[in-house]
Scaffold this active site. Sequence first.
Site, PDB file in Angstrom:
ATOM      1  N   VAL A 141      17.307   7.388 -35.858  1.00 55.20           N
ATOM      2  CA  VAL A 141      16.096   6.920 -36.443  1.00 55.20           C
ATOM      3  C   VAL A 141      15.047   6.450 -35.871  1.00 55.20           C
ATOM      4  O   VAL A 141      13.748   6.644 -35.993  1.00 55.20           O
ATOM      5  CB  VAL A 141      16.601   5.808 -37.643  1.00 55.20           C
ATOM      6  CG1 VAL A 141      15.323   5.423 -38.624  1.00 55.20           C
ATOM      7  CG2 VAL A 141      17.856   6.497 -38.428  1.00 55.20           C
ATOM      8  N   GLU A 192      13.818  -0.717 -46.927  1.00 51.20           N
ATOM      9  CA  GLU A 192      13.763   0.303 -47.671  1.00 51.20           C
ATOM     10  C   GLU A 192      14.648   1.584 -47.039  1.00 51.20           C
ATOM     11  O   GLU A 192      15.331   2.128 -47.927  1.00 51.20           O
ATOM     12  CB  GLU A 192      12.263   1.027 -47.679  1.00 51.20           C
ATOM     13  CG  GLU A 192      12.080   2.308 -48.882  1.00 51.20           C
ATOM     14  CD  GLU A 192      12.330   1.788 -50.080  1.00 51.20           C
ATOM     15  OE1 GLU A 192      11.457   0.975 -50.764  1.00 51.20           O
ATOM     16  OE2 GLU A 192      13.372   2.312 -50.508  1.00 51.20           O
ATOM     17  N   ASP A 197      30.049   2.509 -46.548  1.00 50.52           N
ATOM     18  CA  ASP A 197      28.519   2.910 -46.270  1.00 50.52           C
ATOM     19  C   ASP A 197      27.841   2.770 -47.695  1.00 50.52           C
ATOM     20  O   ASP A 197      26.814   2.302 -47.980  1.00 50.52           O
ATOM     21  CB  ASP A 197      28.119   4.055 -45.148  1.00 50.52           C
ATOM     22  CG  ASP A 197      26.751   4.313 -45.339  1.00 50.52           C
ATOM     23  OD1 ASP A 197      26.023   3.666 -44.605  1.00 50.52           O
ATOM     24  OD2 ASP A 197      26.090   4.999 -46.184  1.00 50.52           O
ATOM     25  N   LYS A 237      25.370   0.025 -49.735  1.00 54.12           N
ATOM     26  CA  LYS A 237      24.067   0.414 -50.365  1.00 54.12           C
ATOM     27  C   LYS A 237      24.232  -0.221 -51.844  1.00 54.12           C
ATOM     28  O   LYS A 237      23.136  -0.671 -52.349  1.00 54.12           O
ATOM     29  CB  LYS A 237      23.781   1.785 -50.461  1.00 54.12           C
ATOM     30  CG  LYS A 237      23.648   2.366 -48.830  1.00 54.12           C
ATOM     31  CD  LYS A 237      23.519   3.726 -48.522  1.00 54.12           C
ATOM     32  CE  LYS A 237      23.566   4.169 -47.318  1.00 54.12           C
ATOM     33  NZ  LYS A 237      23.681   5.695 -47.034  1.00 54.12           N
ATOM     34  N   GLY A 270      19.394  11.112 -42.109  1.00 57.79           N
ATOM     35  CA  GLY A 270      18.677  12.058 -41.154  1.00 57.79           C
ATOM     36  C   GLY A 270      17.548  11.490 -40.622  1.00 57.79           C
ATOM     37  O   GLY A 270      17.039  10.390 -41.136  1.00 57.79           O
TER      38      GLY A 270
HETATM   39  P1  NAP Z   1      22.145   5.563 -33.420  1.00 60.37           P
HETATM   40  O1  NAP Z   1      21.536   7.286 -33.491  1.00 60.37           O
HETATM   41  O2  NAP Z   1      23.527   5.626 -33.061  1.00 60.37           O
HETATM   42  O3  NAP Z   1      21.119   4.877 -32.506  1.00 60.37           O
HETATM   43  C1  NAP Z   1      21.367   3.599 -32.234  1.00 60.37           C
HETATM   44  C2  NAP Z   1      20.422   3.195 -31.218  1.00 60.37           C
HETATM   45  O4  NAP Z   1      20.727   1.643 -31.066  1.00 60.37           O
HETATM   46  C3  NAP Z   1      20.675   3.835 -29.869  1.00 60.37           C
HETATM   47  O5  NAP Z   1      19.429   4.040 -29.262  1.00 60.37           O
HETATM   48  C4  NAP Z   1      21.255   2.662 -29.027  1.00 60.37           C
HETATM   49  O6  NAP Z   1      21.055   2.812 -27.691  1.00 60.37           O
HETATM   50  C5  NAP Z   1      20.973   1.431 -29.746  1.00 60.37           C
HETATM   51  N1  NAP Z   1      21.892   0.406 -29.548  1.00 60.37           N
HETATM   52  C6  NAP Z   1      22.947   0.205 -29.953  1.00 60.37           C
HETATM   53  N2  NAP Z   1      23.452  -1.059 -29.899  1.00 60.37           N
HETATM   54  C7  NAP Z   1      22.765  -1.788 -29.106  1.00 60.37           C
HETATM   55  C8  NAP Z   1      22.643  -3.013 -28.396  1.00 60.37           C
HETATM   56  N3  NAP Z   1      23.463  -3.937 -28.729  1.00 60.37           N
HETATM   57  N4  NAP Z   1      21.450  -3.197 -27.568  1.00 60.37           N
HETATM   58  C9  NAP Z   1      20.307  -2.225 -27.480  1.00 60.37           C
HETATM   59  N5  NAP Z   1      20.458  -1.107 -28.191  1.00 60.37           N
HETATM   60  C10 NAP Z   1      21.479  -0.717 -28.880  1.00 60.37           C
HETATM   61  O7  NAP Z   1      21.888   5.278 -34.916  1.00 60.37           O
HETATM   62  P2  NAP Z   1      21.116   5.622 -36.071  1.00 60.37           P
HETATM   63  O8  NAP Z   1      21.690   6.981 -36.966  1.00 60.37           O
HETATM   64  O9  NAP Z   1      19.713   5.784 -35.437  1.00 60.37           O
HETATM   65  O10 NAP Z   1      21.060   4.536 -37.220  1.00 60.37           O
HETATM   66  C11 NAP Z   1      20.431   3.227 -36.726  1.00 60.37           C
HETATM   67  C12 NAP Z   1      20.397   2.334 -38.176  1.00 60.37           C
HETATM   68  O11 NAP Z   1      19.883   3.046 -39.113  1.00 60.37           O
HETATM   69  C13 NAP Z   1      21.773   1.843 -38.493  1.00 60.37           C
HETATM   70  O12 NAP Z   1      21.920   0.603 -38.812  1.00 60.37           O
HETATM   71  C14 NAP Z   1      22.146   2.981 -39.776  1.00 60.37           C
HETATM   72  O13 NAP Z   1      22.916   2.426 -40.587  1.00 60.37           O
HETATM   73  C15 NAP Z   1      20.649   2.991 -40.309  1.00 60.37           C
HETATM   74  N6  NAP Z   1      20.669   4.172 -40.893  1.00 60.37           N
HETATM   75  C16 NAP Z   1      20.761   5.393 -40.527  1.00 60.37           C
HETATM   76  C17 NAP Z   1      20.510   6.544 -41.089  1.00 60.37           C
HETATM   77  C18 NAP Z   1      20.816   7.983 -40.701  1.00 60.37           C
HETATM   78  O14 NAP Z   1      20.489   8.891 -41.174  1.00 60.37           O
HETATM   79  N7  NAP Z   1      21.083   8.250 -39.159  1.00 60.37           N
HETATM   80  C19 NAP Z   1      19.947   6.607 -42.488  1.00 60.37           C
HETATM   81  C20 NAP Z   1      19.661   5.451 -42.876  1.00 60.37           C
HETATM   82  C21 NAP Z   1      20.138   4.303 -42.259  1.00 60.37           C
HETATM   83  P3  NAP Z   1      21.476   4.023 -26.702  1.00 60.37           P
HETATM   84  O15 NAP Z   1      20.472   5.034 -27.116  1.00 60.37           O
HETATM   85  O16 NAP Z   1      21.196   3.815 -25.435  1.00 60.37           O
HETATM   86  O17 NAP Z   1      22.910   4.195 -26.968  1.00 60.37           O
HETATM   87  N1  HSE Z   2      25.431   7.741 -42.599  1.00 59.31           N
HETATM   88  C1  HSE Z   2      24.541   7.408 -43.773  1.00 59.31           C
HETATM   89  C2  HSE Z   2      24.762   8.735 -44.716  1.00 59.31           C
HETATM   90  C3  HSE Z   2      23.226   7.476 -43.394  1.00 59.31           C
HETATM   91  O1  HSE Z   2      25.167   9.554 -44.402  1.00 59.31           O
HETATM   92  O2  HSE Z   2      24.310   8.619 -46.104  1.00 59.31           O
HETATM   93  C4  HSE Z   2      22.104   6.983 -44.540  1.00 59.31           C
HETATM   94  O3  HSE Z   2      22.223   5.704 -44.795  1.00 59.31           O
END
Ligand code: NAP
Ligand code: HSE
Length: 434
Positions: free
Chosen positions: A16, A133, A205, A209, A307
Site C-alpha cells: 500500500v 477509510e 481481518d 473491519k 490490493g
Molecule cells: P506490507 O506489504 O507487508 O508492507 C509493510 C511495510 O511496513 C513494509 O515496507 C515494511 O518495511 C514496513 N514495516 C513493517 N514494520 C515496520 C517497522 N516496525 N518499522 C518500519 N517499517 C516497518 O503491508 P501492506 O499490505 O502494504 O499493508 C499495510 C497496512 O495496510 C496494514 O495495516 C494492512 O492491514 C493495511 N491494508 C492492506 C491492504 C492490502 O491490500 N495490502 C488493504 C487494506 C489495508 P520493509 O519493506 O522494509 O519490510
Molecule cells: N488482507 C486484506 C484482505 C486486505 O484480503 O481483504 C484489505 O484489508
Amino acid sequence: MSSSISGIGLAGFGTVGSGLWQILQEHGGMISDRSQGSAALEIRRIAVRDLAKKREIEAPAELFTSDLMELVNDPAVDIVVELIGGTEAAFDLVAAALRAGKPVVTGNKALLAERGAELFALSKQEQTAIHFEAAVAGGIPIIKAVQESLIANRIETIAGIINGTSNYILQRMTEAGLAYSEALKEAKDLGYAEADETLDVNGWDAAHKTILLASLAHGFLVNYKEVYVRGIEKVTPLDIKFASDLGYVVKLLSLVIERDDGKIEIRTQPSFLSKTHILASVHGVFNAVALKGDHLGDSLFYGRGAGQGPTASSVVSDLVEAARSDRSDRGFLPYRESGSLVEINDTVTSYYVRFSVTDQPGVIANIATILAEHQIGISGTHSPVDANNPDADFLEMVFLLHKCSFGRLKIALTEVEKLDCLTARPVVFRIETL
Ligand code: NAP
Ligand code: HSE
C-alpha cells in the site's frame, strides 16, 4: 501545517505504501487541482524496516529511514501515514503522532479494532484526527458513507464480504477446483493477503473491519473479545460442492444486525448464501457491503477490497481530507457509552450439517430422532451416492435444518456425536437468508 504543501511522513513502503507513492507521482498535480490547491501532498520521509531491501517501486534514497519516530519528530512532516500493520510499533507511532498534533491516516484495521479505545480517546484529547477509510473494504468509500452520507439513518443491517483474500480463495476453490493452499498462494502473490495471512484466513481481518463498521453504525466501541469469529481454513471442497448442489455458495460473511430489543448481533463466519443473492456474485478480491438504513432502505457498496491501487486510493482520499480540514473530530468519537451484543448461542439461523457416518441401518433415523428431541426440524437432506461405489461403507449425510438457536443446535449435536456411527465431528454452516 508548515507550508501550503502538506508534508507526509509515510510509515511503510510495502504493497500500500509504495502504491501511495506511485499515485502521488502520477496524480499529485491533478489531486491538487481537484482540491482547489488545498491538498498539495508531498512525501517527505519514508520509514521502512529494512533499508537494504530491493524494491520494485523506487523512491529517492534520502527519504528513507528505519526510525519510525523520525516521522513524528521531523518538522517537515505535517501528516503521518501508518501503513506498517500490526498493533505494537504501529500503536506507538500513531500515539506519538497524535501527541505531536500530527493527523494520522491509517489502513490498519487490527490496530483500530483492538486498540481503538486508547487511540480514539487520545485523538479526542489531542484534538488531532485519525482517518481510516482504507481500513475497511479497500477502495470502497464505506467509512465516509456510514459516518457522513448515511448519518440520517439508523443502520439496521450490515452484511459484508470484506476480506478479499478469503473471497478470492473461496472462489478459486469453487470455480477452478484449486486446493486451499494453492489459492492462498495466489492471493499472497497478488498482494491481497496481510504480511501474516493468518488474520485473513482465520476470519479476524474481516472481524476487525466488522467491528469498525459496527462501532460507527451503533455509536459505541465494540469490544473485539466479545465478537464471534470463524475463518475459512476448514472449508473443504466437499462442502463447497454440496453447497453448489443445493443452490448455495460459501462466502465469508460479516454481519451486524440490530435486533428489535436493541441488542446488536455481530459475527463473521463462512456461511451458505443462495446463489441468487446479490452478494453471491461478489467474486475474487471484490468486496461488497449491503447495508440497510431505516430511511434509505437497502443499498450496496461494491468494489475492490484489497490490493495496491484500490487501497492507496482510499489513503489518498483521507490525506486530502487531512490536508484540507482543520476538523479534529475525524476518526471515531463514541456517542453511546456502551451497547449490548447478542450472545452467540442466542443467534438464530437455518443450518447445513454434514455428518460423516458408517453406512448402517438406522443411521438417519438415529440422528433425526435426536434432532427432533431438541425441537429441531429437518427441511431437507442430501446424500449423493458414489455411482462407482454404491455399497461404500461410509456415507456423507447432509441435513438442512430449520431455524433454531445456535445454542440448541450445539446441545443436540453433542448428543449426536455420541452415536457410534459417526466417524468425524459434524460440519456446520449457517444458511443466511438476509
Ligand atoms: P506490507 O506489504 O507487508 O508492507 C509493510 C511495510 O511496513 C513494509 O515496507 C515494511 O518495511 C514496513 N514495516 C513493517 N514494520 C515496520 C517497522 N516496525 N518499522 C518500519 N517499517 C516497518 O503491508 P501492506 O499490505 O502494504 O499493508 C499495510 C497496512 O495496510 C496494514 O495495516 C494492512 O492491514 C493495511 N491494508 C492492506 C491492504 C492490502 O491490500 N495490502 C488493504 C487494506 C489495508 P520493509 O519493506 O522494509 O519490510
Ligand atoms: N488482507 C486484506 C484482505 C486486505 O484480503 O481483504 C484489505 O484489508
